[in-house]
Enzyme design. Structure first.
Site, mmCIF file in Angstrom:
data_model
loop_
_atom_site.group_PDB
_atom_site.id
_atom_site.type_symbol
_atom_site.label_atom_id
_atom_site.label_comp_id
_atom_site.label_asym_id
_atom_site.label_seq_id
_atom_site.Cartn_x
_atom_site.Cartn_y
_atom_site.Cartn_z
ATOM 1 N N SER A 85 0.866 -1.170 -0.143
ATOM 2 C CA SER A 85 -0.129 -0.056 0.001
ATOM 3 C C SER A 85 0.933 1.264 0.040
ATOM 4 O O SER A 85 1.749 1.354 -1.033
ATOM 5 C CB SER A 85 -0.907 0.020 1.164
ATOM 6 N N HIS A 95 -7.548 -6.153 -0.100
ATOM 7 C CA HIS A 95 -6.384 -5.142 0.155
ATOM 8 C C HIS A 95 -5.267 -5.858 0.910
ATOM 9 O O HIS A 95 -4.107 -5.409 0.891
ATOM 10 C CB HIS A 95 -6.574 -3.570 0.462
#
Length: 264
Positions: free
Chosen positions: A95, A245
């Site tokens: 991320s 994610h």
């Protein structure tokens, strides 16, 4: 597996080391995370690598940083590696940490980073999605709740997802005056518009790179393919099915296997 603490005030970086043999692998967490998020993965990789899990500036035990741009954060990690005499290494970032890793690859001297793994992020600008979370975290630091339950109740006014709250509240530390967050929340908030931007990459990065996507995540979508291929022409792509994610936490064994196969 023995854990070593490596603290370097010059580069403002704190890290945990897992293992002491094999090539060096630096792992960088995402926004609101810290080195401990990667504890299980690092333990699994420590048999083959010397794993260094980084606390980015404004996170965990690392120092605060105003105007936390990608070049500044990348330089901080590179300075830390230099002072700890890590002369070449593999690099993995998730991320926001993936954007820091991309920035490091763009500015590092040739040969320093041997291979690069980017987890569920692309070199593009993103829309804001953490505004309410930042407000909730600021509210916690202001109110200094007396218990974790009280902190969760307060945060639930800003974030309804229990799993997200549990992740965020891993940053809670007990102080004499109550619980606070091991995050420089105000610095993160003031730097948030910068964090949403893509890294500053002038020339294509030819380091062998692996992009790993969570099947159900929208952080890497088809329209980002051109940006990735242009800036990272030596990139491969893998997807872990049934994950979002946080793919490394959702399916740690397939994730660790992918990482090990690519690096070895």
């Amino acid at each position: 597996m023995k854990v070593y603490l490596l603290t370097n005030k010059v580069s403002m970086i704190h890290a945990k080391q897992y293992g002491s043999s094999g090539p060096d692998l630096i792992v960088i967490h995402g926004l609101f995370g810290n080195a401990d998020n990667w504890h299980s993965i690092a333990q699994g990789l420590a048999e083959h690598f010397t794993v260094h899990c980084i606390d980015l500036p404004n996170h965990g035990k690392s120092d605060s940083m105003s105007d936390a741009s990608y070049p500044k954060m990348a330089e901080a990690v590179l300075d830390w590696a230099k002072l700890n005499e890590i002369r070449s290494f593999y690099l993995l970032g998730h991320s926001m940490g993936g954007k820091v890793a991309m920035q490091m690859a763009a500015i590092a001297t040739k040969g320093l980073i041997k291979k690069l793994i980017i987890v569920d992020i692309a070199p593009v600008d993103y829309e804001p999605s953490h505004t309410k979370i930042l407000e909730g975290l600021q509210a916690i630091n202001k109110s200094k709740p007396s218990s974790r339950k009280e902190a969760d109740t307060l945060l639930s006014q800003y974030e309804s997802n229990l799993t997200v709250r549990q992740f965020l509240l891993k940053n809670l530390v007990r102080k004499e005056s109550g619980f606070e967050l091991a995050l420089s929340v105000d610095n993160i908030a003031s730097s948030y518009s910068t964090i949403l931007k893509k890294p500053h990459i002038k020339d294509p990065v030819d380091i062998p790179t692996l992009f790993i996507k969570g099947e159900n995540s929208d952080y890497i979508v088809a329209e980002y393919q051109d940006a990735i291929s242009t800036l990272f022409p030596n990139a491969n792509f893998k997807m872990i099915v049934g994950t979002g994610h946080w793919l490394h936490a959702e399916k740690p064994l397939p994730f660790t296997s992918l990482v090990r196969r690519f690096l070895e």
